[in-house]
Design a protein around this motif. Structure first.
Motif, PDB file in Angstrom:
ATOM      1  N   GLY A  65       0.808  -1.215   0.000  1.00 43.18           N
ATOM      2  CA  GLY A  65       0.000   0.000   0.000  1.00 43.18           C
ATOM      3  C   GLY A  65       0.836   1.256   0.000  1.00 43.18           C
ATOM      4  N   LEU A  66       1.964   1.240   0.718  1.00 41.62           N
ATOM      5  CA  LEU A  66       2.831   2.420   0.765  1.00 41.62           C
ATOM      6  C   LEU A  66       3.575   2.614  -0.550  1.00 41.62           C
ATOM      7  CD1 LEU A  66       4.291   2.198   4.394  1.00 41.62           C
ATOM      8  CD2 LEU A  66       2.715   3.919   3.488  1.00 41.62           C
ATOM      9  N   ILE A  67       4.071   1.528  -1.144  1.00 43.09           N
ATOM     10  CA  ILE A  67       4.779   1.656  -2.421  1.00 43.09           C
ATOM     11  C   ILE A  67       3.837   2.164  -3.509  1.00 43.09           C
ATOM     12  CG2 ILE A  67       5.887   0.358  -4.280  1.00 43.09           C
ATOM     13  CD1 ILE A  67       7.209  -1.384  -2.160  1.00 43.09           C
ATOM     14  N   VAL A  68       2.640   1.608  -3.563  1.00 45.78           N
ATOM     15  CA  VAL A  68       1.674   2.025  -4.588  1.00 45.78           C
ATOM     16  C   VAL A  68       1.133   3.420  -4.294  1.00 45.78           C
ATOM     17  CG1 VAL A  68      -0.572   1.531  -5.632  1.00 45.78           C
ATOM     18  CG2 VAL A  68       1.022  -0.341  -5.141  1.00 45.78           C
ATOM     19  N   GLY A  69       0.820   3.676  -3.027  1.00 45.70           N
ATOM     20  CA  GLY A  69       0.102   4.896  -2.682  1.00 45.70           C
ATOM     21  C   GLY A  69       0.941   6.109  -2.373  1.00 45.70           C
ATOM     22  N   MET A  70       2.260   5.938  -2.130  1.00 45.84           N
ATOM     23  CA  MET A  70       3.061   7.099  -1.750  1.00 45.84           C
ATOM     24  C   MET A  70       3.157   8.130  -2.865  1.00 45.84           C
ATOM     25  SD  MET A  70       4.460   8.583   0.715  1.00 45.84           S
ATOM     26  CE  MET A  70       4.377   7.266   1.916  1.00 45.84           C
ATOM     27  N   LEU A  71       3.040   7.683  -4.113  1.00 46.35           N
ATOM     28  CA  LEU A  71       2.990   8.642  -5.228  1.00 46.35           C
ATOM     29  C   LEU A  71       1.874   9.652  -4.991  1.00 46.35           C
ATOM     30  CD1 LEU A  71       3.929   9.214  -8.340  1.00 46.35           C
ATOM     31  CD2 LEU A  71       1.750   8.113  -8.858  1.00 46.35           C
ATOM     32  N   SER A  72       0.747   9.188  -4.487  1.00 45.98           N
ATOM     33  CA  SER A  72      -0.415  10.060  -4.303  1.00 45.98           C
ATOM     34  C   SER A  72      -0.190  11.097  -3.211  1.00 45.98           C
ATOM     35  CB  SER A  72      -1.651   9.224  -3.984  1.00 45.98           C
ATOM     36  OG  SER A  72      -1.909   8.290  -5.014  1.00 45.98           O
ATOM     37  N   ILE A  73       0.593  10.742  -2.179  1.00 42.83           N
ATOM     38  CA  ILE A  73       0.919  11.727  -1.143  1.00 42.83           C
ATOM     39  C   ILE A  73       1.794  12.830  -1.732  1.00 42.83           C
ATOM     40  CG2 ILE A  73       2.111  12.096   1.044  1.00 42.83           C
ATOM     41  CD1 ILE A  73      -0.525  10.678   1.339  1.00 42.83           C
ATOM     42  N   ILE A 287     -15.112  12.251  -5.960  1.00 43.79           N
ATOM     43  CA  ILE A 287     -16.022  11.235  -6.493  1.00 43.79           C
ATOM     44  C   ILE A 287     -15.398  10.535  -7.696  1.00 43.79           C
ATOM     45  CG2 ILE A 287     -18.274  10.841  -7.570  1.00 43.79           C
ATOM     46  CD1 ILE A 287     -19.365  13.154  -5.922  1.00 43.79           C
ATOM     47  N   GLN A 288     -14.616  11.272  -8.496  1.00 46.30           N
ATOM     48  CA  GLN A 288     -13.959  10.627  -9.632  1.00 46.30           C
ATOM     49  C   GLN A 288     -13.109   9.443  -9.166  1.00 46.30           C
ATOM     50  OE1 GLN A 288     -10.416  12.048 -11.650  1.00 46.30           O
ATOM     51  NE2 GLN A 288     -11.583  12.289 -13.556  1.00 46.30           N
ATOM     52  N   GLN A 289     -12.435   9.587  -8.037  1.00 42.44           N
ATOM     53  CA  GLN A 289     -11.676   8.473  -7.484  1.00 42.44           C
ATOM     54  C   GLN A 289     -12.606   7.410  -6.903  1.00 42.44           C
ATOM     55  OE1 GLN A 289      -8.341   7.704  -7.434  1.00 42.44           O
ATOM     56  NE2 GLN A 289      -8.194   9.371  -8.918  1.00 42.44           N
ATOM     57  N   LEU A 290     -13.683   7.848  -6.258  1.00 44.08           N
ATOM     58  CA  LEU A 290     -14.605   6.918  -5.608  1.00 44.08           C
ATOM     59  C   LEU A 290     -15.514   6.184  -6.591  1.00 44.08           C
ATOM     60  CD1 LEU A 290     -15.544   9.087  -2.500  1.00 44.08           C
ATOM     61  CD2 LEU A 290     -14.127   7.025  -2.523  1.00 44.08           C
ATOM     62  N   THR A 291     -15.430   6.513  -7.879  1.00 45.41           N
ATOM     63  CA  THR A 291     -16.159   5.724  -8.871  1.00 45.41           C
ATOM     64  C   THR A 291     -15.677   4.276  -8.869  1.00 45.41           C
ATOM     65  OG1 THR A 291     -14.587   6.335 -10.608  1.00 45.41           O
ATOM     66  CG2 THR A 291     -16.601   7.668 -10.419  1.00 45.41           C
ATOM     67  N   GLY A 292     -14.415   4.059  -8.478  1.00 46.96           N
ATOM     68  CA  GLY A 292     -13.866   2.706  -8.436  1.00 46.96           C
ATOM     69  C   GLY A 292     -12.969   2.363  -9.602  1.00 46.96           C
ATOM     70  N   ALA A 414      -8.799  21.395  -5.679  1.00 44.39           N
ATOM     71  CA  ALA A 414      -9.632  20.347  -6.260  1.00 44.39           C
ATOM     72  C   ALA A 414      -8.809  19.101  -6.561  1.00 44.39           C
ATOM     73  CB  ALA A 414     -10.302  20.861  -7.539  1.00 44.39           C
ATOM     74  N   VAL A 415      -7.646  19.306  -7.179  1.00 47.57           N
ATOM     75  CA  VAL A 415      -6.785  18.176  -7.517  1.00 47.57           C
ATOM     76  C   VAL A 415      -6.247  17.510  -6.254  1.00 47.57           C
ATOM     77  CG1 VAL A 415      -4.607  17.545  -8.618  1.00 47.57           C
ATOM     78  CG2 VAL A 415      -6.191  19.066  -9.791  1.00 47.57           C
ATOM     79  N   ALA A 416      -5.979  18.309  -5.212  1.00 50.40           N
ATOM     80  CA  ALA A 416      -5.516  17.741  -3.940  1.00 50.40           C
ATOM     81  C   ALA A 416      -6.552  16.771  -3.375  1.00 50.40           C
ATOM     82  CB  ALA A 416      -5.225  18.858  -2.939  1.00 50.40           C
ATOM     83  N   ALA A 417      -7.842  17.083  -3.546  1.00 49.73           N
ATOM     84  CA  ALA A 417      -8.890  16.171  -3.102  1.00 49.73           C
ATOM     85  C   ALA A 417      -8.827  14.861  -3.885  1.00 49.73           C
ATOM     86  CB  ALA A 417     -10.263  16.822  -3.268  1.00 49.73           C
ATOM     87  N   PHE A 423      -4.809   8.147  -2.803  1.00 51.04           N
ATOM     88  CA  PHE A 423      -3.945   7.474  -1.825  1.00 51.04           C
ATOM     89  C   PHE A 423      -4.749   6.551  -0.917  1.00 51.04           C
ATOM     90  CE2 PHE A 423      -2.393   7.368   2.562  1.00 51.04           C
ATOM     91  CZ  PHE A 423      -1.210   6.648   2.371  1.00 51.04           C
ATOM     92  N   LEU A 424      -5.875   7.049  -0.412  1.00 50.04           N
ATOM     93  CA  LEU A 424      -6.686   6.242   0.499  1.00 50.04           C
ATOM     94  C   LEU A 424      -7.134   4.938  -0.163  1.00 50.04           C
ATOM     95  CD1 LEU A 424      -8.879   9.050   2.132  1.00 50.04           C
ATOM     96  CD2 LEU A 424      -6.950   7.819   3.176  1.00 50.04           C
ATOM     97  N   LEU A 425      -7.529   5.022  -1.434  1.00 53.32           N
ATOM     98  CA  LEU A 425      -7.943   3.820  -2.148  1.00 53.32           C
ATOM     99  C   LEU A 425      -6.760   2.885  -2.395  1.00 53.32           C
ATOM    100  CD1 LEU A 425     -10.464   5.318  -4.714  1.00 53.32           C
ATOM    101  CD2 LEU A 425     -10.995   3.725  -2.873  1.00 53.32           C
TER     102      LEU A 425
END
Length: 553
Positions: A65-73, A287-292, A414-417, A423-425
């Motif tokens: 999760g950290l390797i994949v998601g750290m880009l998003s942070i 929501i764009q991210q929460l679309t799945g 907006a982009v920060a959201a 990252f959370l996903l």
């Protein structure tokens, strides 16, 4: 000769700059796509994974999760900090600097030997560049593109995101046999330098945003920029009209002072729905991210072994190809049918297929080939809807919904959201799927349904309007979002008109003449910049009678 759309000239330069700037989206997509395959490469697993009891290597949920998601942070921070650089140096030079940040992150990853933290931090630093680009590119495209094709040109950002994902999948399958010293994953990562070089150098030869130039008082450069994009001479009436409209809007905003983060979040008296628009786009980006969609792009390879596609690389390429080619249809949809209804219908379509995906996955045996085939089909039809609506539509709205003085800051928020939920996903999906498996689809189905309802009640229709007219629309008294597609700027008979109707312009000019003839010379009120814009920009015959706005400010 420039192309004519609704009677307005559109030069080849507009298309070139939109595609080149969209390389920022390609970098975003390429970095997103590569990691889903890289974490499965044996050499990468042995170097950065954890030894299991059976002698194999694998990642724990936390480490993966950290390797994949750290880009998003990193992208979250880059989106916020990048706004200062974009407003200070200009859009084009800022994008070149952001490419340098990304390149440093690539260098850190390529030189990693056995420390997984180095990979994680390399992705974090590369994310600074990706995040800053994700905020700067749609703003630059919206500020520079002619309104007649603004939706299509800004949507090329999303198109190149999908192309980047697909190319990353293809290079991953092409290099997977190169096992010497980790050449397979190192080559895939190092190729990021090429994309950064193309954008970082090429963008310096593109015209700067005319709205940024006007805000800096560089009027002649702004006119030249407009002329290059429209494919006209600098003396063209089309250039003069667009320039006058920009100056009018920028000068009104400058009278309110420098745009601040505080007013982006809490609003400012005299500026219509400023905070409303900030939170509107923050919710839409989330929501764009929460679309799945990223559930399939990040982790889809592990979900479809049951259908006989044992090669996970092929599975990813199938989804990447659907995503890319369907985005072409999305360019047409968002330009032809506006913003609101494609997002509403897209949300309902996506919710329906995710509900079916979750129900079949929960009720039936997923080891059955028939069940697996349906899951693949449901996911593909979901991606078709997403690529045609929510994927390009939200980036278009991010670039065109804000006033000039705060546009870059609001776009950054907006982009920060978007990146926060990205990252959370990325981080929590392994934990969630291990707990509820295919029922995860119900969560995304509910988010898509909420998105469709949210758009209907809160989003204003901004298609076919200039950025200045979008600002006026949000300030229209009593205008409801669900009626906004019928709103027209004063003096326009349709949104497809580039300039006010000639009858309206002539009437306004006659009123000025009559007022001037009946009033003493020392009591004639000074003409506002808005009036000057109407009178001098729309009718070439009248332009010689009054000074252009740029000479009055």
């Amino acid at each position: 000769m420039p192309l004519k759309i609704h009677g307005a000239p559109v030069g080849a330069q507009a298309i070139i700059l939109a595609v080149l700037a969209s390389m920022g989206g390609f970098i975003f997509g390429y970095d997103t796509g590569q990691i889903s395959d890289i974490v499965l490469m044996p050499d990468f697993l042995e170097r950065f994974g954890q030894l299991q009891s059976d002698g194999s290597y694998a990642f724990s949920n936390v480490r993966e999760g950290l390797i994949v998601g750290m880009l998003s942070i990193g992208t979250l921070l880059g989106a916020l900090v990048g706004s200062y650089i974009s407003n200070w140096l200009g859009r084009t030079r800022a994008m070149s600097i952001f490419c340098a940040f990304f390149s440093i992150g690539v260098l850190i990853q390529v030189t990693a030997i056995s420390d997984w933290v180095q990979i994680m931090m390399g992705r974090f630093i590369a994310g600074w560049g990706v995040g800053a680009l994700s905020a700067a590119v749609p703003v630059y495209q919206s500020e520079t593109a002619p309104k007649e094709i603004r939706g299509t040109l800004v949507a090329t950002y999303q198109l190149l995101i999908t192309l980047g994902i697909l190319v990353a999948y293809c290079f991953s399958i092409a290099t997977r046999s190169a096992n010497t010293n980790g050449a397979n994953w190192r080559i895939v990562v190092a190729l990021g330098w090429i994309w950064a070089l193309i954008l970082g150098v090429g963008i310096l030869f593109m015209p700067e945003s005319p709205r940024w130039l006007v805000a800096k008082g560089r009027y002649d450069e702004a006119k030249r920029s407009i002329a290059r994009v429209k494919g006209c001479t600098i003396e063209s009436d089309h250039v003069e009209y667009t320039f006058s409209e920009i100056v009018t809007d920028v000068k009104k905003e400058e009278a309110e002072g420098v745009g601040t983060w505080f007013e982006c979040l809490f609003g400012k008296k005299g500026i219509p729905k400023l905070a409303y628009r900030t939170y509107l786009l923050m919710v839409l980006q989330a929501i764009q991210q929460l679309t799945g969609a990223n559930y399939f792009f990040y982790y889809g390879a592990t979900n479809f072994v049951s259908v006989g596609l044992s090669d996970s690389y092929v599975t990813q390429i199938i989804f990447g190809a659907i995503n890319f080619f369907c985005t072409f249809f999305g360019l047409y949809v968002m330009e032809r049918f506006g913003r609101r209804w494609p997002l509403i219908i897209g949300g309902l379509w996506q919710a329906a297929w995710l509900f079916a995906y979750a129900s079949v996955g929960v009720i039936y045996d997923t080891n059955s080939k028939g069940t697996g085939s349906f899951l693949i089909a449901a996911a593909a039809l979901f991606i078709f809807g997403y690529a045609s609506t929510w994927a390009p539509g939200i980036w278009i709205l991010t670039g065109e919904s804000f006033p000039t003085r705060t546009r870059q800051k609001q776009a950054s928020l907006a982009v920060a959201a978007n990146w926060t939920f990205n990252f959370l996903l990325a981080f929590f999906t392994p934990f969630i799927t291990s707990a509820i498996d295919y029922a995860y689809g119900y969560v995304f189905a509910g988010c898509n349904l909420f998105g469709a309802i949210f758009v209907f009640f809160f989003l204003y229709e901004s298609s076919d309007l200039s950025l200045e007219q979008v600002n006026k629309m949000y300030g229209a008294p009593g205008l409801k979002p669900w009626r906004s597609e019928k709103w027209l700027p004063e003096g326009f008979s349709s949104r497809s008109s580039e300039m006010e109707d000639a009858k309206y312009t002539a009437r306004r000019f006659a009123e000025h003449q009559e007022n001037a003839g009946n009033a003493p010379a020392d009591t004639i009120p000074a003409r506002t910049s808005d009036e000057t814009m109407h009178d001098t920009g729309a009718n070439p015959a009248l332009a010689t009678k009054e000074k252009p706005v740029a000479q009055q400010v």
